[in-house]
Design an enzyme around this catalytic site. Structure first.
Site, short mmCIF file in Angstrom:
data_model
loop_
_atom_site.label_atom_id
_atom_site.label_comp_id
_atom_site.label_asym_id
_atom_site.label_seq_id
_atom_site.Cartn_x
_atom_site.Cartn_y
_atom_site.Cartn_z
N LYS A 153 -98.03 -37.58 -40.84
CA LYS A 153 -98.90 -36.96 -41.86
C LYS A 153 -98.30 -37.27 -43.23
CE LYS A 153 -101.32 -32.56 -42.50
NZ LYS A 153 -102.68 -33.05 -42.70
N1 PMP Z 1 -106.97 -35.63 -38.98
C1 PMP Z 1 -106.54 -35.62 -40.26
C2 PMP Z 1 -106.65 -36.88 -41.05
C3 PMP Z 1 -106.02 -34.45 -40.84
O1 PMP Z 1 -105.60 -34.44 -42.10
C4 PMP Z 1 -105.95 -33.27 -40.06
C5 PMP Z 1 -105.41 -32.01 -40.66
N2 PMP Z 1 -104.01 -31.94 -40.52
C6 PMP Z 1 -106.41 -33.33 -38.73
C7 PMP Z 1 -106.91 -34.52 -38.23
C8 PMP Z 1 -106.33 -32.12 -37.85
O2 PMP Z 1 -105.00 -31.85 -37.53
P1 PMP Z 1 -104.51 -30.38 -37.17
O3 PMP Z 1 -105.44 -29.86 -36.13
O4 PMP Z 1 -103.13 -30.58 -36.67
O5 PMP Z 1 -104.57 -29.58 -38.42
#
Ligand code: PMP
Length: 297
Positions: A153
């Site tokens: 991320k």
């Molecule tokens: N894809 C992207 C590009 C994101 O930024 C997020 C948010 N973190 C998600 C998917 C969903 O991830 P999560 O369920 O871990 O928040």
């Protein structure tokens, strides 16, 4: 909106005022986007604030830091206890917690030797609100996994998300759906995508998307509640005649989608598996039970 004069943040080992905290203008993250972050939610429950899947989020932060060569020596346990302290200091329970690990001064293209940890939190409504989202297929692709570490991320990845969101809104839609470099559906700018057809849920496999923690929760829920869920590659055409669809993400939670490229899904949201899952998700995060059978809606 994110802070006021009373806000306390954690910065490099100290609790400081969010309004007065400063950073180095030569920080590498500002110039080149090499930083990593998390988006975590805490919920007000009968037992006080409970951070949903805190361990999974901080494990992903450590993974992202390692992938981007950012030095970081906090443990998951330490990060979790700092997060609870952050909530107490700011007197909030229903909160969005944002850990940001950013790089120090370095203008060459090697990772900086020094890193800084910011932990802050604010009250944040569901990212896409409660309305049913009108989606459009984006002209922007998700970053090619051969050009970056897509499972990390990374701050810089979000320029792609910002462009896609702006384009969708300029075209009169609420949100974008991005494809991978092969033309298959990947994910939204900040959420994973699922659709439903004839009682089966579908989502794309890992490889071109962020491995969402909410996505994983949906897998666990499908298993516990007995709904078939298949990972496969699919195109927007496959989605056009779906019964329903939803986004998953920490900020968005389980968010209803009404249409893709003006093809409206067949079932009203309230008749879909996504709706059942969204209700179960609220029970899960707010009642903080680990067993889905206990929380089944
Ligand atoms: N894809 C992207 C590009 C994101 O930024 C997020 C948010 N973190 C998600 C998917 C969903 O991830 P999560 O369920 O871990 O928040």
């Amino acid at each position: 909106m994110y802070y006021n004069q009373d806000t306390i943040v954690y910065l490099d080992g100290k609790w400081v005022s969010g309004a007065n905290a400063t950073t180095n203008l030569y920080a590498q993250t500002l110039h080149y986007g090499n930083g990593v972050f998390e988006g975590i939610r805490s919920y007000e429950t009968e037992n006080g604030a409970q951070i949903f899947k805190a361990k999974e989020h901080y494990e992903r932060l450590l993974y992202s830091a390692k992938a981007m060569h950012i030095p970081f020596n906090y443990t998951v346990d330490k990060l979790i206890s700092l997060s609870y302290e952050l909530l107490k200091k700011n007197k909030i329970e229903d909160a969005y917690i944002r850990p940001l690990l950013y790089q120090g001064e370095e203008m060459s293209l090697k990772p900086a030797k020094e890193s800084h940890l910011l932990l802050c939190a604010w009250s944040w409504a569901k990212y896409l609100g409660d309305k049913k989202v009108r989606l459009v297929t984006s002209s922007y692709e998700r970053p090619n996994p051969k050009s970056t570490n897509i499972q990390a991320k990374v701050v810089g990845h979000y320029t792609n998300s910002i462009l896609a969101t702006k384009e969708a809104q300029q075209k009169g839609y609420d949100e974008a759906l991005l494809l991978d470099s092969q033309g298959y559906v990947a994910e939204g700018p900040g959420a994973n995508f699922f659709y439903e057809k004839e009682g089966v849920l579908y989502t794309c496999p890992l490889g071109n998307i962020l491995s969402g923690i909410t996505r994983q929760t949906v897998f666990e829920m499908a298993e516990a509640l007995g709904y078939p869920l298949i990972e496969k590659y699919f195109t927007p055409d496959d989605v056009y005649n779906a019964d329903g669809a939803f986004f998953t993400g920490t900020a968005a939670e389980i968010a209803p989608i009404e249409s893709l490229d003006d093809y409206t899904f067949k079932k009203p949201w309230e008749d879909t598996i996504g709706y059942i899952f969204s209700k179960n998700y609220q029970k899960l995060v707010r009642e903080h039970k680990s067993n889905f059978y206990e929380t089944a809606y």
